[in-house]
Design an enzyme around this catalytic site. Structure first.
Site, PDB file in Angstrom:
ATOM      1  N   ASP A   1       0.858  -1.195   0.000  1.00 19.44           N
ATOM      2  CA  ASP A   1       0.000   0.000   0.000  1.00 19.44           C
ATOM      3  C   ASP A   1       0.894   1.246   0.000  1.00 19.44           C
ATOM      4  O   ASP A   1       1.769   1.386   0.851  1.00 19.44           O
ATOM      5  CB  ASP A   1      -0.908  -0.006   1.240  1.00 19.44           C
ATOM      6  CG  ASP A   1      -2.095   0.933   1.101  1.00 19.44           C
ATOM      7  OD1 ASP A   1      -1.909   2.073   0.636  1.00 19.44           O
ATOM      8  OD2 ASP A   1      -3.211   0.526   1.466  1.00 19.44           O
TER       9      ASP A   1
ATOM     10  N   SER B   1      -7.303   3.973  -1.124  1.00 18.96           N
ATOM     11  CA  SER B   1      -7.025   2.538  -1.161  1.00 18.96           C
ATOM     12  C   SER B   1      -8.272   1.712  -1.451  1.00 18.96           C
ATOM     13  O   SER B   1      -8.165   0.587  -1.954  1.00 18.96           O
ATOM     14  CB  SER B   1      -6.416   2.080   0.163  1.00 18.96           C
ATOM     15  OG  SER B   1      -5.129   2.633   0.300  1.00 18.96           O
TER      16      SER B   1
ATOM     17  N   THR C   1      -7.936  -2.108   1.845  1.00 19.54           N
ATOM     18  CA  THR C   1      -7.293  -2.973   0.841  1.00 19.54           C
ATOM     19  C   THR C   1      -7.790  -4.417   0.900  1.00 19.54           C
ATOM     20  O   THR C   1      -8.326  -4.919  -0.098  1.00 19.54           O
ATOM     21  CB  THR C   1      -5.757  -2.893   0.954  1.00 19.54           C
ATOM     22  OG1 THR C   1      -5.373  -1.520   1.002  1.00 19.54           O
ATOM     23  CG2 THR C   1      -5.079  -3.592  -0.213  1.00 19.54           C
TER      24      THR C   1
ATOM     25  N   ASP D   1       2.243   2.702   3.321  1.00 18.70           N
ATOM     26  CA  ASP D   1       1.358   3.859   3.145  1.00 18.70           C
ATOM     27  C   ASP D   1       1.356   4.762   4.379  1.00 18.70           C
ATOM     28  O   ASP D   1       1.414   5.988   4.267  1.00 18.70           O
ATOM     29  CB  ASP D   1      -0.055   3.331   2.873  1.00 18.70           C
ATOM     30  CG  ASP D   1      -1.105   4.429   2.780  1.00 18.70           C
ATOM     31  OD1 ASP D   1      -0.989   5.278   1.890  1.00 18.70           O
ATOM     32  OD2 ASP D   1      -2.059   4.416   3.593  1.00 18.70           O
TER      33      ASP D   1
ATOM     34  N   HIS E   1      -1.893  10.806  -0.684  1.00 17.46           N
ATOM     35  CA  HIS E   1      -1.496   9.966  -1.811  1.00 17.46           C
ATOM     36  C   HIS E   1      -1.133  10.863  -2.994  1.00 17.46           C
ATOM     37  O   HIS E   1      -1.483  12.042  -3.002  1.00 17.46           O
ATOM     38  CB  HIS E   1      -2.653   9.047  -2.229  1.00 17.46           C
ATOM     39  CG  HIS E   1      -3.143   8.180  -1.116  1.00 17.46           C
ATOM     40  ND1 HIS E   1      -4.344   7.515  -1.166  1.00 17.46           N
ATOM     41  CD2 HIS E   1      -2.590   7.866   0.082  1.00 17.46           C
ATOM     42  CE1 HIS E   1      -4.511   6.832  -0.055  1.00 17.46           C
ATOM     43  NE2 HIS E   1      -3.468   7.030   0.728  1.00 17.46           N
TER      44      HIS E   1
HETATM   45 MG    MG Z   1      -4.224  -0.746   2.759  1.00 10.65          MG
HETATM   46 ZN    ZN Z   2      -3.159   5.973   2.475  1.00 13.30          ZN
END
Ligand code: MG
Ligand code: ZN
Length: 384
Positions: free
Chosen positions: A65, A106, A159, A278, A347
Site C-alpha cells: 500500500d 485505497s 485494501t 502507506d 497519496h
Molecule cells: Mg491498505
Molecule cells: Zn493511504
C-alpha cells in the site's frame, strides 16, 4: 470574527485528527525522521526462471500500500543494493486514477485491482452506482480454488476489504466483517478482532465463524501451528502495530496461509498486503516507510521461494497508489543510508510499478490501467 476563525480552526484540527486515527496508525514524533540508516541487511536469493505451463495454477498478489518506485528504491538502498523484488523480470506500470478522482484512495484502488471496475474513492467492491461487483477472490472461490487474505492492517481495512466485501463506504468496518461470513474464504489473517466481536448489532462473528468450521486464533504462535482446514487469524483489536510491535506477524501469516491454501489441488488465490508503507508515507517518516518496505520485500521473497519450487505459481507485486510523493534526496547504497523528503501527507497520482514472476508474468509488461490487472489475473487463473 477572529474568535469564529479560531473555533473553526480547532474544529478542523479535531476533524482531521479523528479522520487520521480512523485511517491508519500514526508514527511517533521521534520516528518522523528524514533519514534511515540500516543496522543490518538481509541476503537476497536469486530464484530460477523456470516454470511449468503458460498459465498459473496459483496466484499470489502482493500489494504494498502506497509503494511507488521511490519506496522500492529506498528499500533497495537500505538493504545495501538488493531486494527480492529483483527476481521479477517482467515489469510494468499501473495507472491508479479512480472513477471520480485523479488521486485514488485505497478502497477505489483495491476495488479496481480486485474487480476490474473503476469506482469512486471510498467504495469497497461496488461500482459507481454502489452495485456489488464480483471480486477475483470470489470468482476463484466459485471455480473451486482456495482463497486467502493477509494484511498488516485490520483485515476489514480498505485494501483487504475490497477483495471480499461489498459496501458503499470504507468506514463500515462491522458490515465489512459480516461480509466475510458470506464467503467461503479459507484463510484470513490480520487485525480487526473488534469488528467481529464488539458490534452495534450484538452479533458475535467469532462464534459464527466457529460454526462455519473456522479455527479462530488471535495469537501468532497458535496461528503458526495450523496447516489445514479453515483459519481466521485476528491478531489485533484493530490494526497490527508497527514492525517493532508486530514482529514477524507478516512472514508467519504468509507461511501459514501458503501451507493451508496449497492443500487445494485446483489451486489458490492469495492477496497479501504490506499496509503500513502507506502509513509511513502519510507520516512523512523515512524510517517507517523503509522498515515496512523491507518487511514486505522479505515476504515477497517467501512468495517467490514458494513459486520457484512449485513452478506453477504466478507472483504479482504492485501497489494501489503512491503515498507522500516520496523523493530520495540523498543516501548511500554502501552504508544502507537513505534520506527522503515528502512534499505531501496524502497519496499522489503517479503510476506505480507492477512486478511479475512465474507463468503468465510476461502479460504484465508495459503501461496498464489498474483494472487491467484484474482482467489479466482472471484470464490466466480462471479461463483455461
Ligand atoms: Mg491498505
Ligand atoms: Zn493511504
Amino acid at each position: 470574527m477572529f474568535q469564529k476563525l479560531q473555533l473553526l480552526t480547532i474544529f478542523l484540527i479535531l476533524g482531521i485528527t479523528v479522520y487520521a486515527q480512523d485511517q491508519y496508525l500514526t508514527a511517533k514524533s521521534e520516528d518522523i525522521e528524514k533519514t534511515y540508516t540500516s543496522k543490518s541487511s538481509y541476503d537476497v536469493k536469486e530464484f530460477p526462471q523456470k516454470f511449468r505451463g503458460d498459465k498459473p495454477k496459483n496466484i499470489i498478489l502482493l500489494i504494498g500500500d502506497g509503494m511507488g518506485v521511490s519506496q522500492v528504491f529506498a528499500g533497495l538502498t537500505a538493504n545495501k543494493g538488493h531486494l527480492f523484488l529483483e527476481n521479477c523480470k517482467f515489469i510494468g506500470f499501473s495507472k491508479t486514477q479512480s472513477a471520480d478522482a485523479y488521486i485514488t484512495d485505497s478502497a477505489a484502488g483495491g476495488t479496481a485491482i480486485s474487480t476490474g471496475v473503476k469506482t469512486y474513492n471510498g467504495a469497497i467492491g461496488v461500482d459507481v452506482n454502489k452495485n456489488p461487483v464480483k471480486t477475483i477472490l470470489e470468482e476463484a472461490s466459485e471455480n473451486g480454488l482456495a482463497t486467502g487474505l493477509v494484511s498488516t492492517s485490520a483485515i476489514t481495512h480498505a485494501t483487504p476489504a475490497s477483495f471480499i466485501a461489498h459496501q458503499a463506504g470504507r468506514g463500515s468496518y462491522e458490515d465489512i466483517a459480516a461480509d466475510f461470513l458470506k464467503t467461503n474464504i479459507d484463510v484470513f489473517i490480520g487485525g480487526g478482532l473488534d469488528h467481529f466481536t464488539k458490534r452495534a448489532d450484538g452479533r458475535n462473528l467469532v462464534e459464527e465463524l466457529k460454526q462455519k468450521d473456522y479455527q479462530v486464533e488471535t495469537e501468532l504462535k497458535k496461528i503458526k501451528k495450523i496447516n489445514n482446514g479453515k483459519l481466521a487469524g485476528l491478531t489485533a483489536d484493530v490494526h497490527n502495530g508497527r514492525l517493532s510491535e508486530r514482529g514477524d506477524m507478516l512472514p508467519v501469516a504468509t507461511e501459514t496461509a501458503l501451507e493451508i491454501l496449497d492443500n487445494n489441488k485446483k489451486g489458490f488465490f492469495l492477496m497479501i498486503e504490506g499496509s503500513q508503507i502507506d502509513w509511513g508515507g502519510h507520516a512523512g517518516s523515512t524510517i517507517y516507510v523503509v522498515e515496512d518496505m523491507l518487511d514486505f520485500d522479505q515476504v515477497v521473497g517467501q512468495a517467490l521461494e514458494f513459486a520457484a519450487k512449485d513452478k506453477k505459481t504466478l507472483v504479482l507485486v504492485t501497489a494501489d497508489h503512491e503515498t507522500g510523493g516520496m523523493a530520495l534526496t540523498g543516501g548511500s547504497i554502501k552504508d544502507g543510508m537513505v534520506k527522503a523528503a515528502f512534499p505531501t501527507g496524502d497519496h499522489t497520482s503517479v503510476m506505480v510499478p507492477v512486478f511479475a514472476y512465474g507463468p503468465g508474468a510476461e502479460e504484465f509488461i508495459g503501461i496498464m490501467e489498474n483494472t487491467d490487472i484484474h482482467a489479466k489475473m482472471k484470464k490466466l487463473l480462471l479461463e483455461k
